[in-house]
Design a protein around this motif. Structure first.
Motif, PDB file in Angstrom:
ATOM      1  N   PRO A   1       0.841  -1.184   0.035  1.00  0.00           N
ATOM      2  CA  PRO A   1       0.005  -0.014   0.005  1.00  0.00           C
ATOM      3  C   PRO A   1       0.876   1.373   0.114  1.00  0.00           C
ATOM      4  O   PRO A   1       1.981   1.088   0.477  1.00  0.00           O
ATOM      5  N   LYS A   2       0.379   2.309  -0.576  1.00  0.00           N
ATOM      6  CA  LYS A   2       1.136   3.544  -0.706  1.00  0.00           C
ATOM      7  C   LYS A   2       1.671   4.048   0.705  1.00  0.00           C
ATOM      8  O   LYS A   2       2.563   4.667   0.916  1.00  0.00           O
ATOM      9  N   ASN A   3       0.890   3.664   1.824  1.00  0.00           N
ATOM     10  CA  ASN A   3       1.191   4.336   3.018  1.00  0.00           C
ATOM     11  C   ASN A   3       2.317   3.671   3.542  1.00  0.00           C
ATOM     12  O   ASN A   3       3.173   4.376   4.170  1.00  0.00           O
ATOM     13  N   VAL A   4       2.777   2.398   3.223  1.00  0.00           N
ATOM     14  CA  VAL A   4       3.933   1.725   3.629  1.00  0.00           C
ATOM     15  C   VAL A   4       5.183   2.335   2.871  1.00  0.00           C
ATOM     16  O   VAL A   4       6.384   2.653   3.519  1.00  0.00           O
ATOM     17  N   ILE A   5       4.883   2.754   1.521  1.00  0.00           N
ATOM     18  CA  ILE A   5       6.153   3.356   0.726  1.00  0.00           C
ATOM     19  C   ILE A   5       6.234   4.667   1.409  1.00  0.00           C
ATOM     20  O   ILE A   5       7.379   5.114   1.438  1.00  0.00           O
ATOM     21  N   THR A   6       5.305   5.277   1.839  1.00  0.00           N
ATOM     22  CA  THR A   6       5.304   6.781   2.552  1.00  0.00           C
ATOM     23  C   THR A   6       6.216   6.567   3.773  1.00  0.00           C
ATOM     24  O   THR A   6       7.007   7.625   4.142  1.00  0.00           O
ATOM     25  N   ALA A   7       6.010   5.255   4.560  1.00  0.00           N
ATOM     26  CA  ALA A   7       6.856   5.325   5.868  1.00  0.00           C
ATOM     27  C   ALA A   7       8.110   5.110   5.496  1.00  0.00           C
ATOM     28  O   ALA A   7       9.100   5.675   6.204  1.00  0.00           O
ATOM     29  N   VAL A   8       8.476   4.291   4.286  1.00  0.00           N
ATOM     30  CA  VAL A   8       9.847   4.021   3.878  1.00  0.00           C
ATOM     31  C   VAL A   8      10.644   5.428   3.529  1.00  0.00           C
ATOM     32  O   VAL A   8      11.593   5.657   4.190  1.00  0.00           O
ATOM     33  N   ARG A   9       9.954   6.231   2.882  1.00  0.00           N
ATOM     34  CA  ARG A   9      10.455   7.575   2.577  1.00  0.00           C
ATOM     35  C   ARG A   9      10.629   8.286   3.779  1.00  0.00           C
ATOM     36  O   ARG A   9      11.837   9.001   3.877  1.00  0.00           O
ATOM     37  N   PHE A  10       9.804   8.443   4.683  1.00  0.00           N
ATOM     38  CA  PHE A  10       9.916   9.036   5.880  1.00  0.00           C
ATOM     39  C   PHE A  10      11.189   8.658   6.552  1.00  0.00           C
ATOM     40  O   PHE A  10      11.937   9.515   7.000  1.00  0.00           O
ATOM     41  N   ILE A  11      11.489   7.459   6.876  1.00  0.00           N
ATOM     42  CA  ILE A  11      12.505   6.644   7.657  1.00  0.00           C
ATOM     43  C   ILE A  11      13.823   7.020   6.967  1.00  0.00           C
ATOM     44  O   ILE A  11      14.748   7.651   7.613  1.00  0.00           O
ATOM     45  N   CYS A  12      13.794   7.011   5.523  1.00  0.00           N
ATOM     46  CA  CYS A  12      14.891   7.359   4.849  1.00  0.00           C
ATOM     47  C   CYS A  12      15.485   8.688   4.656  1.00  0.00           C
ATOM     48  O   CYS A  12      16.627   9.099   4.706  1.00  0.00           O
ATOM     49  N   LEU A  13      14.501   9.727   4.674  1.00  0.00           N
ATOM     50  CA  LEU A  13      14.744  10.948   4.232  1.00  0.00           C
ATOM     51  C   LEU A  13      14.359  11.962   5.175  1.00  0.00           C
ATOM     52  O   LEU A  13      14.872  13.309   5.147  1.00  0.00           O
ATOM     53  N   THR A  14      13.761  11.759   6.302  1.00  0.00           N
ATOM     54  CA  THR A  14      13.630  12.880   7.341  1.00  0.00           C
ATOM     55  C   THR A  14      14.647  12.975   8.058  1.00  0.00           C
ATOM     56  O   THR A  14      15.439  12.264   8.237  1.00  0.00           O
ATOM     57  N   GLU A  15      14.430  14.086   8.881  1.00  0.00           N
ATOM     58  CA  GLU A  15      15.838  14.684   9.765  1.00  0.00           C
ATOM     59  C   GLU A  15      15.925  13.455  11.035  1.00  0.00           C
ATOM     60  O   GLU A  15      14.804  12.816  11.226  1.00  0.00           O
ATOM     61  N   PRO A  16      16.997  13.147  11.592  1.00  0.00           N
ATOM     62  CA  PRO A  16      17.035  12.169  12.423  1.00  0.00           C
ATOM     63  C   PRO A  16      16.135  12.331  13.875  1.00  0.00           C
ATOM     64  O   PRO A  16      15.871  11.195  14.328  1.00  0.00           O
ATOM     65  N   SER A  17      15.771  13.596  14.179  1.00  0.00           N
ATOM     66  CA  SER A  17      15.238  13.353  15.163  1.00  0.00           C
ATOM     67  C   SER A  17      13.415  13.075  15.233  1.00  0.00           C
ATOM     68  O   SER A  17      13.061  12.879  16.208  1.00  0.00           O
ATOM     69  N   ARG A  18      13.322  12.850  14.048  1.00  0.00           N
ATOM     70  CA  ARG A  18      11.882  12.766  13.711  1.00  0.00           C
ATOM     71  C   ARG A  18      11.534  11.326  13.183  1.00  0.00           C
ATOM     72  O   ARG A  18      10.187  10.972  12.843  1.00  0.00           O
ATOM     73  N   ILE A  19      12.432  10.444  12.809  1.00  0.00           N
ATOM     74  CA  ILE A  19      12.378   9.189  12.198  1.00  0.00           C
ATOM     75  C   ILE A  19      11.571   8.103  12.802  1.00  0.00           C
ATOM     76  O   ILE A  19      10.922   7.321  12.061  1.00  0.00           O
TER      77      ILE A  19
END
Length: 246
Positions: free
Chosen positions: A188-206
């Motif tokens: 589901p697209k929500n899972v891909i969104t989560a992968v993007r978030f983990i890989c690309l967001t700042e360390p304090s928010r992962i």
């Protein structure tokens, strides 16, 4: 004589002889540092508890003829809470084994150390599902180790998002529902969104995202498989953890 002072996390330990200990430290400044702890196994040694697995300390080191030696260690955090739950303890052991695989000597590892410490804190504190902590650690560790998956858009046509996306574990790429690839995992697209978030967001928010239990399981499945495809060997703590899960 070379001397170093650094904050470090004990990610590996080995008994040498009757009373000495060889520890591997993950440090921000120097990456992996291997050091001997003289007489550490003696009960009266002030370095006994400070140089056990998961101890995070201010270390004072000096170099002897061919190795570093721990001269002093002042505990900052020892993560005693991990010992109260076998699942959390085993997962913590997996994290430090994976951190060892992703780091090197004489290469600064500030972000990997931060990721490992934050993950251990979350394991102790609770409040996040174990699957979530594990998936974040795996994907982020892969990114820090030079294995960031290409998840910005479909690798074939450039489409950013469709209802179903396909993740190719071997290539580390995603595809849209118009460009499905044989062997890729539909998600589901929500899972891909989560992968993007983990890989690309700042360390304090992962760790600051949520998924349904079903989607969290899907995320955990692909993060583990992707990690194993990159390190290309089994880690004993992961095998034991999976056995605990039945």
């Amino acid at each position: 004589m070379i001397r170093r002072t650094t904050k470090g996390l004990v990610i590996k330990e080995q008994t040498i002889g009757e009373s000495d200990r060889l520890v591997t430290l993950l440090t921000a400044d120097f990456g992996l540092v291997k050091a001997f702890v003289r007489r550490a196994k003696q009960l009266k040694s002030r370095l006994n508890s400070a140089t056990t697995l998961f101890s995070y300390c201010d270390f004072s080191l000096y170099r002897s003829k061919d190795a570093f030696v721990v001269d002093d260690a002042v505990p900052i955090e020892v993560f005693f809470g991990l010992r109260q739950d076998i699942d959390r303890l085993t997962l913590a052991q997996y994290f430090v084994q994976l951190a060892y695989e992703m780091s090197a000597e004489e290469e600064p590892e500030a972000e990997l150390l931060r990721l490992t410490l934050n993950s251990l804190h979350l394991l102790c504190r609770g409040g996040k599902a174990l699957n979530q902590i594990k998936s974040v650690f795996e994907f982020r560790a892969m990114c820090l180790g030079g294995y960031m998956p290409s998840v910005l858009a479909c690798d074939s046509c450039g489409t950013y998002e469709t209802k179903t996306m396909y993740f190719d574990i071997l290539e580390g790429k995603i595809y849209c529902e118009s460009c499905p690839k044989a062997g890729a995992v539909p998600l589901p697209k929500n899972v891909i969104t989560a992968v993007r978030f983990i890989c690309l967001t700042e360390p304090s928010r992962i760790f600051s995202f949520s998924l349904s239990d079903e989607n969290m399981k899907l995320l955990a499945d692909i993060s583990e498989k992707y990690t194993l495809s990159r390190i290309q060997r089994k880690l004993s703590a992961l095998e034991f953890y999976k056995g605990l899960q039945g």
